[in-house]
Each structure stands twice: as structure tokens, then as C-alpha cells.
Design a protein around this motif. Structure first.
Motif, PDB file in Angstrom:
ATOM      1  N   ALA A   1       4.160  -5.098  -8.199  1.00  0.00           N
ATOM      2  CA  ALA A   1       4.949  -4.209  -7.353  1.00  0.00           C
ATOM      3  C   ALA A   1       6.442  -4.465  -7.528  1.00  0.00           C
ATOM      4  O   ALA A   1       7.250  -3.524  -7.585  1.00  0.00           O
ATOM      5  N   VAL A   2       6.825  -5.743  -7.637  1.00  0.00           N
ATOM      6  CA  VAL A   2       8.234  -6.079  -7.825  1.00  0.00           C
ATOM      7  C   VAL A   2       8.712  -5.639  -9.191  1.00  0.00           C
ATOM      8  O   VAL A   2       9.798  -5.068  -9.344  1.00  0.00           O
ATOM      9  N   ARG A   3       7.905  -5.864 -10.211  1.00  0.00           N
ATOM     10  CA  ARG A   3       8.312  -5.454 -11.563  1.00  0.00           C
ATOM     11  C   ARG A   3       8.435  -3.940 -11.667  1.00  0.00           C
ATOM     12  O   ARG A   3       9.327  -3.419 -12.342  1.00  0.00           O
ATOM     13  N   ALA A   4       7.540  -3.212 -10.994  1.00  0.00           N
ATOM     14  CA  ALA A   4       7.629  -1.747 -11.010  1.00  0.00           C
ATOM     15  C   ALA A   4       8.909  -1.275 -10.333  1.00  0.00           C
ATOM     16  O   ALA A   4       9.558  -0.312 -10.784  1.00  0.00           O
ATOM     17  N   ALA A   5       9.302  -1.945  -9.252  1.00  0.00           N
ATOM     18  CA  ALA A   5      10.537  -1.585  -8.564  1.00  0.00           C
ATOM     19  C   ALA A   5      11.752  -1.850  -9.449  1.00  0.00           C
ATOM     20  O   ALA A   5      12.686  -1.041  -9.514  1.00  0.00           O
TER      21      ALA A   5
ATOM     22  N   TRP B   1      11.998   0.806 -12.011  1.00  0.00           N
ATOM     23  CA  TRP B   1      12.498   2.052 -11.431  1.00  0.00           C
ATOM     24  C   TRP B   1      14.014   1.989 -11.255  1.00  0.00           C
ATOM     25  O   TRP B   1      14.726   2.951 -11.565  1.00  0.00           O
ATOM     26  N   LEU B   2      14.535   0.866 -10.789  1.00  0.00           N
ATOM     27  CA  LEU B   2      15.977   0.718 -10.623  1.00  0.00           C
ATOM     28  C   LEU B   2      16.701   0.762 -11.962  1.00  0.00           C
ATOM     29  O   LEU B   2      17.777   1.358 -12.088  1.00  0.00           O
TER      30      LEU B   2
ATOM     31  N   ASN C   1      17.776   7.119  -0.234  1.00  0.00           N
ATOM     32  CA  ASN C   1      16.442   7.425   0.280  1.00  0.00           C
ATOM     33  C   ASN C   1      15.560   6.377  -0.359  1.00  0.00           C
ATOM     34  O   ASN C   1      15.328   5.338   0.210  1.00  0.00           O
ATOM     35  N   HIS C   2      15.112   6.603  -1.618  1.00  0.00           N
ATOM     36  CA  HIS C   2      14.295   5.596  -2.302  1.00  0.00           C
ATOM     37  C   HIS C   2      15.127   4.363  -2.662  1.00  0.00           C
ATOM     38  O   HIS C   2      14.576   3.262  -2.756  1.00  0.00           O
ATOM     39  N   LEU C   3      16.433   4.534  -2.831  1.00  0.00           N
ATOM     40  CA  LEU C   3      17.277   3.355  -3.046  1.00  0.00           C
ATOM     41  C   LEU C   3      17.324   2.498  -1.786  1.00  0.00           C
ATOM     42  O   LEU C   3      17.304   1.261  -1.856  1.00  0.00           O
TER      43      LEU C   3
ATOM     44  N   ASP D   1       0.814  -1.217   0.000  1.00  0.00           N
ATOM     45  CA  ASP D   1       0.000   0.000   0.000  1.00  0.00           C
ATOM     46  C   ASP D   1       0.847   1.267   0.000  1.00  0.00           C
ATOM     47  O   ASP D   1       0.349   2.344  -0.363  1.00  0.00           O
ATOM     48  N   HIS D   2       2.110   1.153   0.433  1.00  0.00           N
ATOM     49  CA  HIS D   2       2.949   2.348   0.557  1.00  0.00           C
ATOM     50  C   HIS D   2       4.011   2.442  -0.543  1.00  0.00           C
ATOM     51  O   HIS D   2       4.935   3.250  -0.423  1.00  0.00           O
ATOM     52  N   GLN D   3       3.871   1.663  -1.595  1.00  0.00           N
ATOM     53  CA  GLN D   3       4.777   1.831  -2.735  1.00  0.00           C
ATOM     54  C   GLN D   3       4.490   3.160  -3.409  1.00  0.00           C
ATOM     55  O   GLN D   3       3.340   3.572  -3.565  1.00  0.00           O
ATOM     56  N   GLU D   4       5.541   3.870  -3.794  1.00  0.00           N
ATOM     57  CA  GLU D   4       5.371   5.153  -4.482  1.00  0.00           C
ATOM     58  C   GLU D   4       4.851   4.917  -5.894  1.00  0.00           C
ATOM     59  O   GLU D   4       5.001   3.828  -6.472  1.00  0.00           O
TER      60      GLU D   4
END
Length: 638
Positions: free
Chosen positions: A518-522, A525-526, A495-497, A480-483
Motif C-alpha cells: 500500500a505504501v509503495r503504491a502511494a 502514485w505521487l 483531494n487525493h493529495l 481497505d479504502h485505498q483507491e
């Protein structure tokens, strides 16, 4: 990537790990612990100089070494900042200027003229933070009448009442209680100069409208200040005595309070104002313990330096170092591993603490950050220590298992109602303390954060509790708290890293599939934020300027955080290979890494930390996990 390149890469990683293990082991204390230096900013040193002036305990040689350090940190524009590469900070520059004047630097010295010019151009002393105004009021350079205050009568409020001391985060709680005494007694020990060069003459800002929340609290503060000017009455005297007793009850074995500078120095001032002489055992212990926080640099160019650590992190450093050794392939029964485990087992906290206000029936069993801090264990340290100790092949396995079971029970019991975990308290989420004019430095409460919650969730999953209701609620909190961009905010690291590097391994350990959105979005982002050199970095300005989120010069620790997330997500392509190659290429010949930039966070947006051990343990951690995945043979350290 060709087979030959893969083999060469595997050999390079193995050699890097071997060198890293040797280097880390060389830094272990004979008693089993590790402790790196912890760098912050020069306000620690300036405030120490002011404290010693107020108490009348200045040692000229010590003062000059501290002043020399402050001078060495000044920027070309005349300012001082809060971390390497940061723009100047008004309050930090004001305090540095005052400290150097206290040390005897003349007002017309070129470096002080530059500093004063910068201060005036950025709003002047008038715009400095509340704590800076309080320090200057102590020495007659500002008026106590212009400082917000917290009345000592706050001690009478029950734990269910608004603005009671347990609504504050533990670090703020331990600060406002002594400051309630200091701001009521309003001591002044004048210095032999004034602050005129720092002033702009700007009139005070008008109060916010009465119908606004800020306006209500501003007027409440005016009333409290007027009340504080009345002669001391029996009620106030009783409140101050109760505050002093509260302070003394929380003094640690090393003489300090919470193992951190702010409550330590303010508690000394409060007890001094309550009539405790410098020869009183509590005061002698407090000052002696504070002296142990100095780092001496005798052979610095230009003369010896000394600077004050804001806190020390041996439990945190030892837990991380132990985990890194095990990840790097060090045998689980290695003598150095066992020494570290024994030291950590002896540090488990069994004493009562303030966290029991919210969890009165929960048995104590956590770990804290510092050498001596039995009042404030935290869930973050506890989770990381459990993760490290569970990999040790200890000869007394039953002892370890008992300690871990108790620690897991304590940590799980500290879950907040919303499903997440804060660091020191459960359900420390009231926003009311943040509304007070006194609190212009932020972060006075301890709500759940993604990084702490992730560490606890990962610990629970690896302890076989992935299917428990508490762990599932923790996973839900993280999701729920993923950006919106796919990352997670890092409360205690930059910070986000940091947030993303903690959350992805936790989610996967708890059973969230690597193909989950959620994992794929992270991962995406990386990938977007990898630097051209193969590493990752994020400037601390990302806490208040979104343009810096995921952006900055590559650092070893932040590169490792990104890799830990990617490896947990099952990534094994060029992005990972480039990150691993960056760590191998930037390793020093002695097995360590350099990292000038700070990657730790005390108060987001206000106070940052350079953890010396981060540059060592996290690259080892990432390289070890990579090696275990790619090496055809078990990876073992020396």
C-alpha cells in the motif's frame, strides 16, 4: 546529487525554516492563538444581504461594500464560481445576480446582463439548488410551493427512527431543524424587482418512477408539502416550539450555531418566525456574532470591500501552527509555544453534545474548530491538537498529560463500527437522509473518511496505542479504502493529495512497513503526479471529474502533503529533493508562501475553502521533517 549541492540544499532549507518561523510567530495573537482568513464564495455575501433585507436591518454602506466584493469576483463570462479557477456555478451566479439587484444595480447593467445570459444558458433559475430557491422564496422571487420541505414534526422522531435528526451530519442537523420552521411558516418580504431575466420557462422535471427510491421520496415530499399548507394545528405548533427550544439550547457563547454560516442564518430566521424580536438577547447575540465574521478591506482598488467568512478556524489553525513550529525546530519550551499550548488547553471541550446520542457514556474531552463551539467538538481537530501538545515541554506536565489522556479516550471512543472515524459523530452512516429531494447539495451525513481516520490512527500510534484493537481496526479500514491507483480520497482537503498525505504517515507510524504494497503504491502514485516544477497540485474539480485527480497547478500546501507522505515512506531521492527545492524557491522574502488556489474542502463537489494558514504551516512541516532527516546538527528555530 553532489556533496556540495547537498550542503547548499541543507543551508537553503535551514534559512527557509528560520524565515518561516519568524513569519509564523509574527502572526500569533498575544493570547497564543493563530487564525487565518477563510475564503469561500460569494453566496455567503449574497445570502447575508438577503437576510438583512428580510429582517429589515440593511445598512447601505455595508451593503455597498458587500456588493462591491461580489462584483469583483465575477468571471469574464458573466458567472461566479465556487473557487479560483473554477467554471461558473449556476446557483452561485443566481444568488450573486439577486444580491446585486438588491443593492441597486440596474437589470440592464452590462455585468448583470452577462450574468443573466449565462444563467439562462445553463438551465436558468429553474435548475438552481434547493437552498437558492428557498432564499429567493423569502423575497418573493420563487414560490415556496416549488420548494421541498422538512416538516417540524421530525422533532418527534426518536433517535432510533429512520430520518430522525441525529441521522444527519451535525452541520445538516443544525440546518434542517431551523429550516423546518421557516419552510412551514413560509415568510415572504418582497423585493422591488423580479427574476424574469433568469428564467427559461422550462417546465418542472417529471417525477421519477414510483417504483424507484427517488420517486418514492419525491412523492413523499409532495405529500409533506400539501400537509404543510393546512392551517397550523396543535401538533405542528408543538413541533415548532420544540424545534425552537432545540435551536436555543445549542446557541454558542459567540451567538452562533456550530460556528458556521448555514445553521447560524437559518436559526436567526427560524427564531424570527417564532416571534423572537431582534431585541431579544438571543437574536442580538446572533446578529452581533455574525458581524464578527466579516473581513473588511478598506483600501481595495475601486473602494472598500467586505466579505463574510463561512466559519473561522482558530483551534485548527493553532494546532497546526504549533505542530509546524515544533517540526521546524522551535524549542519545546519556547514562550510562544507555551502560549499556544495554554490557549489550546483552555479550549478543550468538557460540555455535553449531540455526539452523545451515539456514545452516551463517553466523557467529553475533544476540541472543536472554532472559538466558540462547545456542542460539536470533532475528532480531526482533537487528533491534531493532541499531536501538537504532546511535543510541548510545558511546566505543568501533569496538566497536559491529563488533558491528552482524556482527549485520546474521547477520540478512540468515537470510532465507528466499521473501524473508521467520522469528524463529528460515530456511526453517522445512514444513506436515507441523502435520498430526500431537500438534499440536493450533498454531504448531509458524516461517515468515516480516510483523512480523519488517518489523523486519529497517527495520534494513537504516537500515544503508544499502535497495538490496540482500535488502532489495528483503523489501520485495516485505511488499507481497505485505498483507491485502485494507490491514493486515498480526501474528504476535508483537496483531494487525493490530502488523503494520501495524511494516510501514509499514519500507516508508517502505526507499524506498517515502508515496503508494504500500500505504501509503495502511494509512492508510485505521487511520483506519477509530480509536476515539472517539482511541486504537486490537484484541482478541486477532481471531486467530480476523475481527469483532475492528482492534477493541477502546484501549491505550497499540496506540495507539502505529498512530501510528508514521501518522507514517511522513507523516500530520499530526486523526487523529494525536487519537491523541497520547489518549496524553498517559492517562499516569499518574508518567510511566507502565496497560494491563490483553494485546497480545503467543506462539501466535496459543492463547497470549497481557502485556508490562509495552510500555505504557511504545511510547508514548514515538510521542510522541518526533511531538515531533521538530512541535517547533521539539530534544527532549531529562532
Amino acid at each position: 546529487m553532489t556533496a556540495e549541492t547537498a550542503v547548499r540544499g541543507t543551508r537553503d532549507v535551514a534559512a527557509a525554516l528560520e524565515a518561516a518561523v519568524v513569519h509564523l510567530k509574527s502572526r500569533q495573537h498575544p493570547d497564543g492563538w493563530w487564525k487565518g482568513e477563510l475564503a469561500t464564495n460569494v453566496t455567503m455575501d449574497a445570502e447575508d444581504m438577503l437576510l438583512r433585507h428580510v429582517l429589515g436591518i440593511v445598512v447601505p454602506d455595508d451593503q455597498e461594500r458587500s456588493a462591491r466584493f461580489i462584483r469583483s469576483q465575477q468571471r469574464p463570462d458573466g458567472s461566479w464560481g465556487d473557487f479560483p479557477g473554477a467554471p461558473g456555478t449556476l446557483s452561485t451566479t443566481v444568488e450573486a445576480w439577486v444580491a446585486l439587484r438588491l443593492a441597486g444595480d440596474p437589470e440592464d447593467a452590462e455585468h448583470l446582463v452577462r450574468a443573466a445570459t449565462w444563467v439562462r444558458a445553463h438551465g436558468g433559475l429553474e435548475k438552481a439548488r434547493v437552498f437558492t430557491h428557498m432564499w429567493l422564496s423569502l423575497v418573493g422571487l420563487w414560490s415556496w410551493d416549488e420548494c421541498p420541505t422538512v416538516p417540524p414534526e421530525i422533532m418527534f422522531l426518536p433517535s432510533w427512527a429512520p430520518l430522525n435528526i441525529y441521522q444527519w451530519g451535525c452541520w445538516a442537523r443544525q440546518t434542517i431543524v431551523p429550516l423546518s420552521i421557516v419552510s412551514s411558516t413560509r415568510p415572504v418580504v418582497p423585493v422591488a424587482f423580479d427574476a424574469a431575466p433568469l428564467l427559461t420557462g422550462t417546465p418542472p422535471a417529471r417525477l421519477d418512477p414510483l417504483w424507484s427510491v427517488a420517486g418514492v421520496f419525491q412523492r413523499l415530499d409532495v405529500g409533506v408539502r400539501l400537509f404543510g399548507k393546512l392551517p397550523l394545528n396543535p401538533l405542528r405548533r408543538t413541533a415548532m416550539r420544540q424545534a425552537a427550544e432545540w435551536i436555543l439550547a445549542r446557541q454558542e457563547a459567540d451567538g452562533g450555531w456550530g460556528g458556521i454560516q448555514p445553521p447560524w442564518v437559518y436559526s436567526i430566521l427560524a427564531l424570527w418566525q417564532m416571534g423572537y424580536s431582534l431585541e431579544h438577547p438571543a437574536m442580538r447575540a446572533a446578529l452581533a456574532g455574525l458581524d464578527d465574521f466579516f473581513v473588511e478591506v478598506p483600501d481595495a482598488p475601486g473602494g472598500p470591500l467586505r466579505w463574510l467568512e463561512a466559519c473561522q478556524s482558530p483551534v485548527w489553525d493553532t494546532g497546526l501552527s504549533l505542530a509546524a513550529l515544533l517540526e521546524a525546530g522551535t524549542p519545546a519550551d519556547d514562550p510562544d509555544v507555551l502560549r499556544a499550548a495554554d490557549w489550546l488547553l483552555a479550549e478543550q471541550v468538557t460540555a455535553a453534545g449531540d455526539w452523545q446520542v451515539q456514545r452516551p457514556d463517553l466523557p467529553s474531552a475533544g476540541w472543536s474548530f472554532e472559538f466558540a463551539n462547545d456542542v460539536y467538538p470533532d475528532t480531526d481537530d482533537t487528533a491534531e491538537v493532541v499531536l501538537a501538545l504532546r511535543g510541548v515541554a510545558h511546566p505543568d506536565a501533569a496538566r497536559v498529560r491529563t488533558a491528552l489522556d482524556r482527549a485520546v479516550t474521547w477520540t478512540v471512543g468515537m470510532q465507528s463500527r466499521d473501524g473508521g472515524w467520522g469528524a463529528f459523530d460515530a456511526d453517522n452512516t445512514s444513506r436515507m437522509p441523502t435520498r430526500l429531494p431537500f438534499c440536493d447539495f450533498g454531504n448531509v451525513i458524516d461517515p468515516p473518511s480516510a483523512d480523519v481516520t488517518a489523523h486519529v490512527v497517527e495520534m494513537m500510534a504516537l500515544e503508544g496505542l499502535a497495538d490496540s484493537a482500535e488502532c489495528r481496526r483503523g489501520v485495516r479500514w485505511l488499507l481497505d479504502h485505498q483507491e485502485a491507483d494507490g491514493s486515498w480520497f480526501g474528504r476535508w482537503g483537496a483531494n487525493h493529495l490530502y488523503g494520501t498525505g495524511a494516510v501514509v504517515p499514519a500507516l508508517v507510524a502505526a507499524g506498517v512497513g515502508t515496503d508494504h504494497a500500500a505504501v509503495r503504491a502511494a509512492v508510485a502514485w505521487l511520483e506519477e503526479h509530480q509536476n515539472l516544477d517539482g511541486g504537486w497540485g490537484e484541482d478541486l474539480r477532481s471531486y467530480h471529474d476523475k481527469a483532475w485527480v492528482g492534477r493541477g497547478d502546484s501549491t505550497p500546501s499540496q506540495t507539502a502533503w505529498a512530501l510528508l507522505a514521501l518522507l514517511a515512506a522513507g523516500e530520499d531521492g530526486p523526487m523529494v529533493e525536487r519537491g523541497i527545492a520547489h518549496l524553498v524557491a517559492t517562499q516569499r522574502p518574508d518567510g511566507g508562501w502565496d497560494e491563490e488556489l483553494y485546497t480545503g474542502t467543506g462539501f466535496p463537489g459543492y463547497f470549497y475553502i481557502g485556508y490562509e494558514m495552510y500555505r504557511q504551516v504545511f510547508p514548514m512541516w515538510a521542510l522541518g521533517r526533511y531538515a531533521r532527516r538530512t541535517s547533521p546538527e539539530p534544527v532549531e528555530g529562532p
